[in-house]
Design a protein around this motif. Structure first.
Motif, PDB file in Angstrom:
ATOM      1  N   MET A  26      40.232  42.614  35.500  1.00 32.75           N
ATOM      2  CA  MET A  26      39.016  42.179  35.288  1.00 32.75           C
ATOM      3  C   MET A  26      38.839  40.899  35.866  1.00 32.75           C
ATOM      4  N   GLN A  30      35.472  39.661  38.427  1.00 29.34           N
ATOM      5  CA  GLN A  30      34.725  38.478  37.717  1.00 29.34           C
ATOM      6  C   GLN A  30      35.044  37.106  38.477  1.00 29.34           C
ATOM      7  N   GLN A  31      35.743  36.975  39.329  1.00 27.36           N
ATOM      8  CA  GLN A  31      36.293  35.914  40.026  1.00 27.36           C
ATOM      9  C   GLN A  31      34.779  35.199  40.804  1.00 27.36           C
ATOM     10  N   LYS A  33      31.795  35.404  39.890  1.00 22.61           N
ATOM     11  CA  LYS A  33      30.990  34.985  38.711  1.00 22.61           C
ATOM     12  C   LYS A  33      31.447  33.608  38.148  1.00 22.61           C
ATOM     13  N   ILE A  34      32.814  33.682  38.039  1.00 19.72           N
ATOM     14  CA  ILE A  34      33.381  32.291  37.490  1.00 19.72           C
ATOM     15  C   ILE A  34      33.197  31.191  38.321  1.00 19.72           C
ATOM     16  N   TYR A 335      40.356  41.505  27.841  1.00 20.58           N
ATOM     17  CA  TYR A 335      39.259  40.592  27.660  1.00 20.58           C
ATOM     18  C   TYR A 335      39.857  39.486  26.570  1.00 20.58           C
ATOM     19  N   SER A 339      38.883  35.845  27.675  1.00 22.05           N
ATOM     20  CA  SER A 339      38.147  34.861  27.263  1.00 22.05           C
ATOM     21  C   SER A 339      38.800  33.758  26.818  1.00 22.05           C
TER      22      SER A 339
ATOM     23  N   GLY B 176      31.244  34.983  29.126  1.00 20.79           N
ATOM     24  CA  GLY B 176      31.523  35.998  30.305  1.00 20.79           C
ATOM     25  C   GLY B 176      30.872  37.359  30.036  1.00 20.79           C
ATOM     26  N   CYS B 177      30.483  37.515  28.881  1.00 18.36           N
ATOM     27  CA  CYS B 177      30.123  38.872  28.331  1.00 18.36           C
ATOM     28  C   CYS B 177      28.782  38.946  28.564  1.00 18.36           C
ATOM     29  N   GLU B 178      28.158  39.888  28.924  1.00 17.78           N
ATOM     30  CA  GLU B 178      26.882  40.390  28.650  1.00 17.78           C
ATOM     31  C   GLU B 178      26.530  41.117  27.745  1.00 17.78           C
ATOM     32  N   ASP B 316      29.576  44.135  28.005  1.00 17.36           N
ATOM     33  CA  ASP B 316      30.144  44.992  29.363  1.00 17.36           C
ATOM     34  C   ASP B 316      31.603  44.753  29.295  1.00 17.36           C
ATOM     35  N   LEU B 317      32.163  43.651  28.875  1.00 21.00           N
ATOM     36  CA  LEU B 317      33.554  43.342  29.090  1.00 21.00           C
ATOM     37  C   LEU B 317      34.294  43.673  27.611  1.00 21.00           C
TER      38      LEU B 317
END
Lengths: 352, 352
Positions: A26, A30-31, A33-34, A335, A339, B176-178, B316-317
């Motif tokens: 994950m 997602q790197q 995006k972060i 997640y 999160s 981070g979730c959509e 999504d996540l």
């Protein structure tokens, strides 16, 4: 040539099982995006395991390679230049990372070695994310105190219902509310086994199926005898009810004595048997129990099937609300950790 | 004599129906706790209503007296020294309060007069809490923009599932979730009526019962024809899916054509009919619909009975999670407003 400087968040991971690997996948996805959203580059500089070896690189372990090696060989390769020989305790200190992600194999009977990993991390000024219920079930108040003293975060959303917000929801979104009680179905294996038995399967076949599908604990007694649910119940009491209990304080009845006939009888009475957990107040003390209980077909708990989990929380001001994690896979455990990591990044951004 | 100074938070309330009065009762019970926890004294300096009169006192309206007068006379007494003659628009400006709590009677067909109340509040540098779904369903993006420009909060947790965290949960606890889609049972009246009809009651008797119990809209068509659910669906799309729709964009089918025979047929097929709402992506656009749909008895939605509501969110996540508000009373609507107020107090404390 233009260098764009952004802050780094370095992670030391202890444990690299299913959840740890899913977290890394994950993170890889997602790197970018972060970085974009928070201007933080997240790297894993240590992956320490009990039986697969330990990787370390101050600039960041090659996660893709680590994942491939485990897939191909079941352990890190001797050729991997990032491989080092070091104990998990030493790995934490050596990492100089900003965050420990604690994913070691659970000992629900004393919360170790996770508790000493967390102590080592806090001593070394690291924030802590644990997916391991042991430390929260056994020693929450003390560990939280240690972290608070140093201005560090201790995050543990994954402990109950994976990444579905339970602890964070109560803390952030029920302001002014006191939690009076909770009731839940929080263990997938027992839920799944009793459902399969209801459909005519025998206990052992159902258990094997849960193990193949990857959600049963490696030691089946942790599920069957209620230990997993007890750990979660103790963690919930300690955090959302501000209690001070250990798993030994929770009344515990597992499902090993439940027969196909019991399930048939329940069906004839218009219901099912589910392994339930509860936390409640009795006078000045807070009690917890885990037990197989009858649930009527009209009750919303009756359709919490297979790997679905549900927690109902009764509060003084907001009445009863429930949160359901529906048909999760290992990504939903990942997640939870992810999160918590973003929660931490957001805190760091705010405080900078 | 010792004076302990603490900060004041002054509120202007527009509307004083069931939810507004329940909010005031909750506030009376919690005022000391809030003072203690946040060092803020919360006062209501204006209560403006369409048909019961308007009260104003810069030092704080006597809430206890206001509640008693409504209970005794159905309106504020002519003897009440805090009674003034002023329109709701003027009352907002005149209040010089820090917060508008918008609880006026809903017009779901255009979102007014709530939208102009909110505009007036923002013009006068007031934070806004609305329990009214109209503004969020019709005009969320623009109003949020106006509030953001002035550094003001716009809060609206009560709009869907009362005080159960929906908007706040997605914003705060699913980082981070959509949100890919949602599905819910969000209207109690239609849920209750179809259940009663299933048990042999006729439509009109069931509707009357819902009105007596206080959860039906005063204009029954708002529930029956799906407008209430449509308003909530549009609000959800606008906020948690970052869409830009109005209630007119939501496909709408009510329950007035559902017969006892339809419900019998559903039962024979092993299920029920529920008024469902959905938001989902189709290509590049976001669609919404409200319709009476078949729900199997094995589905967790099937046991969402009576006044219970449930919203399932697919991300999504984090996969699918659901939030359930179980058997709410009017206090749970009041808590939605109360929790927004505490969210605001917490923000003010942080920024001071």
């Amino acid at each position: 040539m233009v260098y764009l400087m952004c802050k780094k968040l370095s992670i030391c991971m202890i444990g690299f099982g299913n959840a740890g690997r899913a977290f890394c996948k994950m993170l890889l996805g997602q790197q970018a995006k972060i970085k974009n959203a928070y201007d933080y580059e997240v790297i894993v500089n240590t992956i320490s395991t009990r039986s697969k070896g330990t990787l370390y690189d101050p600039e960041g372990v090659d996660i893709g390679r680590a994942l491939r090696e485990i897939e191909d060989f079941g352990r890190f390769s001797e050729d991997n230049p990032q491989l080092i020989q070091i104990s998990s305790q030493e790995a934490i200190k050596n990492s100089k990372a900003q965050v420990l992600i604690e994913l070691s194999t659970l000992s629900i009977k004393d919360g170790q070695p996770a508790i000493s990993h967390i102590e080592a991390a806090i001593e070394n000024a690291m924030h802590v994310i644990t997916a391991n219920k042991g430390p929260i079930a056994w020693d929450y108040k003390r560990l939280k105190g240690l972290a608070d003293e140093k201005g560090l975060s201790l995050l543990y959303e994954t402990v109950v219902l994976d990444g579905a917000p339970v602890f964070n929801m109560v803390r952030d979104n029920l302001p002014g509310c006191e939690v009076l009680a909770f009731k839940g179905i929080v263990n997938s294996t027992t839920n799944f086994i009793m459902e399969e038995m209801e459909s005519g399967s025998d206990f052992d076949t159902a258990l094997k199926e849960a193990q193949i599908r990857g959600f049963a604990e490696s030691d089946p007694s942790l599920d069957i005898d209620g230990w997993d649910a007890v750990g979660k119940t103790a963690a919930l009491i300690n955090v959302i009810m501000d209690g001070s209990v250990t798993p030994m304080d929770i009344e515990r009845t597992g499902i090993s004595h439940i027969t196909a006939q019991d399930l048939k009888d329940a069906k004839a009475k218009g219901g099912k048997i589910k392994l339930l957990c509860e936390g409640y107040r009795e006078g000045n003390s807070i009690k917890g129990k885990v037990y197989p209980g009858f649930v009527s077909n009209n009750d919303i708990f009756s359709n919490v099937d297979s790997t679905t989990s549900m927690l109902s929380i009764t509060t003084d001001l907001m009445g009863e609300i429930c949160i359901v994690e529906r048909n999760p896979e290992i990504e939903q455990t990942a997640y939870g950790v992810f999160s918590d990591m973003l929660t931490l990044v957001k805190r760091l951004v705010k405080n900078k």
